[in-house]
Design a protein around this motif. Structure first.
Motif, mmCIF file in Angstrom:
data_model
loop_
_atom_site.group_PDB
_atom_site.id
_atom_site.type_symbol
_atom_site.label_atom_id
_atom_site.label_comp_id
_atom_site.label_asym_id
_atom_site.label_seq_id
_atom_site.Cartn_x
_atom_site.Cartn_y
_atom_site.Cartn_z
ATOM 1 N N CYS A 293 0.832 -1.208 0.000
ATOM 2 C CA CYS A 293 0.000 0.000 0.000
ATOM 3 C C CYS A 293 0.864 1.256 0.000
ATOM 4 C CB CYS A 293 -0.925 0.015 1.212
ATOM 5 S SG CYS A 293 -2.298 -1.151 1.112
ATOM 6 N N PHE A 294 1.948 1.230 0.769
ATOM 7 C CA PHE A 294 2.835 2.391 0.808
ATOM 8 C C PHE A 294 3.383 2.709 -0.579
ATOM 9 C CE2 PHE A 294 7.241 3.884 0.923
ATOM 10 C CZ PHE A 294 7.062 5.130 1.527
ATOM 11 N N VAL A 295 3.885 1.693 -1.269
ATOM 12 C CA VAL A 295 4.485 1.906 -2.587
ATOM 13 C C VAL A 295 3.426 2.343 -3.595
ATOM 14 C CG1 VAL A 295 5.682 0.786 -4.500
ATOM 15 C CG2 VAL A 295 6.334 0.247 -2.146
ATOM 16 N N VAL A 296 2.308 1.624 -3.654
ATOM 17 C CA VAL A 296 1.280 1.885 -4.658
ATOM 18 C C VAL A 296 0.658 3.262 -4.470
ATOM 19 C CG1 VAL A 296 -0.989 1.175 -5.507
ATOM 20 C CG2 VAL A 296 0.763 -0.549 -5.049
ATOM 21 N N PHE A 297 0.236 3.571 -3.247
ATOM 22 C CA PHE A 297 -0.479 4.826 -3.031
ATOM 23 C C PHE A 297 0.443 6.039 -2.993
ATOM 24 C CE2 PHE A 297 -3.522 1.661 -1.304
ATOM 25 C CZ PHE A 297 -4.516 1.879 -2.246
ATOM 26 N N SER A 298 1.703 5.835 -2.652
ATOM 27 C CA SER A 298 2.679 6.925 -2.789
ATOM 28 C C SER A 298 2.853 7.277 -4.253
ATOM 29 C CB SER A 298 4.022 6.524 -2.179
ATOM 30 O OG SER A 298 3.928 6.308 -0.791
ATOM 31 N N LEU A 299 2.989 6.255 -5.104
ATOM 32 C CA LEU A 299 3.124 6.478 -6.538
ATOM 33 C C LEU A 299 1.880 7.139 -7.106
ATOM 34 C CD1 LEU A 299 4.676 6.081 -9.200
ATOM 35 C CD2 LEU A 299 3.663 3.792 -9.354
ATOM 36 N N PHE A 300 0.705 6.617 -6.741
ATOM 37 C CA PHE A 300 -0.554 7.181 -7.226
ATOM 38 C C PHE A 300 -0.698 8.647 -6.828
ATOM 39 C CE2 PHE A 300 -3.385 3.138 -7.789
ATOM 40 C CZ PHE A 300 -2.525 2.719 -8.791
ATOM 41 N N HIS A 301 -0.333 8.953 -5.595
ATOM 42 C CA HIS A 301 -0.516 10.330 -5.118
ATOM 43 C C HIS A 301 0.423 11.297 -5.843
ATOM 44 C CE1 HIS A 301 -2.056 13.332 -2.443
ATOM 45 N NE2 HIS A 301 -0.856 13.636 -1.996
ATOM 46 N N VAL A 302 1.656 10.877 -6.042
ATOM 47 C CA VAL A 302 2.606 11.735 -6.767
ATOM 48 C C VAL A 302 2.123 11.958 -8.199
ATOM 49 C CG1 VAL A 302 4.939 11.850 -7.713
ATOM 50 C CG2 VAL A 302 4.595 11.113 -5.346
ATOM 51 N N LEU A 303 1.669 10.901 -8.862
ATOM 52 C CA LEU A 303 1.163 11.031 -10.229
ATOM 53 C C LEU A 303 -0.078 11.918 -10.277
ATOM 54 C CD1 LEU A 303 1.557 7.361 -11.557
ATOM 55 C CD2 LEU A 303 2.971 9.347 -12.116
ATOM 56 N N THR A 304 -0.935 11.812 -9.255
ATOM 57 C CA THR A 304 -2.138 12.649 -9.198
ATOM 58 C C THR A 304 -1.770 14.122 -9.105
ATOM 59 O OG1 THR A 304 -3.444 10.900 -8.153
ATOM 60 C CG2 THR A 304 -4.226 13.159 -7.868
ATOM 61 N N ILE A 305 -0.854 14.446 -8.208
ATOM 62 C CA ILE A 305 -0.442 15.842 -8.025
ATOM 63 C C ILE A 305 0.223 16.372 -9.294
ATOM 64 C CG2 ILE A 305 1.031 17.409 -6.711
ATOM 65 C CD1 ILE A 305 -1.369 16.376 -5.155
ATOM 66 N N LEU A 306 1.150 15.598 -9.853
ATOM 67 C CA LEU A 306 1.879 16.060 -11.039
ATOM 68 C C LEU A 306 0.954 16.186 -12.253
ATOM 69 C CD1 LEU A 306 5.225 14.031 -10.762
ATOM 70 C CD2 LEU A 306 4.808 16.436 -10.181
ATOM 71 N N GLY A 307 0.062 15.204 -12.437
ATOM 72 C CA GLY A 307 -0.848 15.234 -13.588
ATOM 73 C C GLY A 307 -1.783 16.418 -13.545
ATOM 74 N N ASN A 308 -2.403 16.662 -12.397
ATOM 75 C CA ASN A 308 -3.328 17.785 -12.284
ATOM 76 C C ASN A 308 -2.605 19.126 -12.309
ATOM 77 O OD1 ASN A 308 -6.238 16.779 -11.813
ATOM 78 N ND2 ASN A 308 -5.039 15.468 -10.472
ATOM 79 N N LEU A 309 -1.411 19.165 -11.726
ATOM 80 C CA LEU A 309 -0.622 20.399 -11.772
ATOM 81 C C LEU A 309 -0.231 20.728 -13.212
ATOM 82 C CD1 LEU A 309 0.694 22.596 -10.027
ATOM 83 C CD2 LEU A 309 2.743 21.151 -9.891
ATOM 84 N N LEU A 310 0.103 19.709 -13.999
ATOM 85 C CA LEU A 310 0.444 19.919 -15.404
ATOM 86 C C LEU A 310 -0.747 20.482 -16.174
ATOM 87 C CD1 LEU A 310 2.401 19.639 -17.775
ATOM 88 C CD2 LEU A 310 1.633 17.261 -18.034
ATOM 89 N N VAL A 311 -1.955 19.972 -15.905
ATOM 90 C CA VAL A 311 -3.154 20.484 -16.568
ATOM 91 C C VAL A 311 -3.374 21.948 -16.213
ATOM 92 C CG1 VAL A 311 -5.669 20.301 -16.688
ATOM 93 C CG2 VAL A 311 -4.277 18.232 -16.735
ATOM 94 N N ILE A 312 -3.234 22.299 -14.929
ATOM 95 C CA ILE A 312 -3.439 23.688 -14.493
ATOM 96 C C ILE A 312 -2.415 24.616 -15.149
ATOM 97 C CG2 ILE A 312 -3.354 25.237 -12.503
ATOM 98 C CD1 ILE A 312 -4.374 22.887 -10.803
ATOM 99 N N ILE A 313 -1.148 24.221 -15.145
ATOM 100 C CA ILE A 313 -0.096 25.057 -15.741
ATOM 101 C C ILE A 313 -0.320 25.206 -17.235
ATOM 102 C CG2 ILE A 313 2.379 25.174 -16.248
ATOM 103 C CD1 ILE A 313 2.878 23.801 -13.553
ATOM 104 N N THR A 314 -0.682 24.116 -17.902
ATOM 105 C CA THR A 314 -0.916 24.165 -19.352
ATOM 106 C C THR A 314 -2.043 25.123 -19.695
ATOM 107 O OG1 THR A 314 -0.184 21.866 -19.598
ATOM 108 C CG2 THR A 314 -1.484 22.796 -21.395
#
Length: 301
Positions: A25-46
């Motif tokens: 759970c630590f590995v999976v949800f850490s990865l998911f959370h980082v991807l969530t933040i980066l993906g949505n941040l990229l959309v906002i910046i774009t």
């Protein structure tokens, strides 16, 4: 009856008891959370950096991406940290803050999706009036109203819970402060409060879902008069929005439309609702939208 609150913290059961599964759970949800933040941040910046993405749809999409960053951040970091803890605890104030934050950002997301559906309806079914009606002032009012409505929904949910007496036990069978198990722990009759919770959360989700589905059925009927090329582009845009509506609204309908009891499937449904829509929404809105993809190519080196 003594109504004093003797509980200063709650104990969370977490997702799994086995140490091996907690490491996964630590590995999976850490990865998911980082991807969530980066993906949505990229959309906002774009959207904010591009001169071509100036339609109302992208204005609402930037707000949606911001809520998708904040919504899982209210629970996921705590869940990740708890994978290292033998005894997973959260303070009473922390629990109420978590309860408020999840309902605030989750509710705001639902209202933003409704505003986006209204924008799609105006653009497709009332194209001659769309520019005049969906001006920046109107878009700002709709976005602001979504945030205010999310706040009112959340503050009601929180006030209903925080005023309840908790005398013990204090164990929550979940990985965060979810309203239904909290009502079970209260040492008072919560029947009326449970009904209000269903009306406040369950009915908002259900009514919004019905309104959104009806609006897209009307849009699809109006597509018959459009040329085939325009119809394909509109179907792609609407298809992305419908997928998001299903991901965002179906889980809370299941979670809150039933009475204030906890079901065995609640934990997995809640986990899906918190993790998957914020993670998938950037992909849904970019992979099916050539304008956003072109803007990202120009932005990225």
């Amino acid at each position: 009856m003594d109504t004093k609150n003797n509980v200063t913290e709650f104990v969370l059961s977490g997702l799994f008891q086995r140490r091996e599964m907690q490491h996964v759970c630590f590995v999976v949800f850490s990865l998911f959370h980082v991807l969530t933040i980066l993906g949505n941040l990229l959309v906002i910046i774009t959207i904010n950096a591009s001169k071509t993405l100036n339609a109302p749809m992208y204005f609402f999409l930037s707000h949606l991406s911001f809520t998708d960053m904040c919504y899982p951040s209210a629970t996921t970091p705590k869940m990740i940290v708890d994978t290292f803890m033998e005894r997973k605890t959260i303070s009473f104030n922390g629990c109420m803050t978590q309860l408020f934050s999840t309902h605030f950002f989750g509710g705001t997301e639902i209202f933003l999706l409704t505003a986006m559906a209204y924008d799609h309806y105006m653009a497709i079914c009332r194209p001659l009036h769309d520019t005049a009606i969906m001006n920046w002032q109107k878009c700002g009012l709709l976005a602001g109203a979504s945030w205010v409505a999310g706040f009112l929904h959340s503050i009601l949910q929180t006030l209903l819970t925080v005023q309840l007496p908790f005398c013990g036990p204090n164990e929550i069978d979940n990985f965060f402060c979810y309203v239904h198990p909290l009502l079970k722990l209260a040492c008072a009759d919560t029947y009326v409060v449970g009904l209000i919770v269903v009306a406040n959360s369950g009915m908002i989700s259900l009514v919004s879902f019905i309104i959104l589905i009806i609006s897209y059925m009307v849009i699809l009927l109006n597509l018959r008069s459009q040329p085939s090329e325009g119809r394909r582009k509109t179907l792609s845009t609407c298809g992305s929005h419908v997928v998001t509506v299903l991901l965002v609204l179906v889980p809370p309908i299941f979670m809150y439309i039933h009475p204030s009891t906890t079901l065995p499937a609640d934990k997995l449904v809640i986990l899906f609702n918190i993790v998957m829509p914020p993670l998938l929404n950037p992909l849904i809105y970019t992979l099916r939208n050539s304008e956003v993809k072109n803007a990202m190519r120009k932005l990225l080196p």
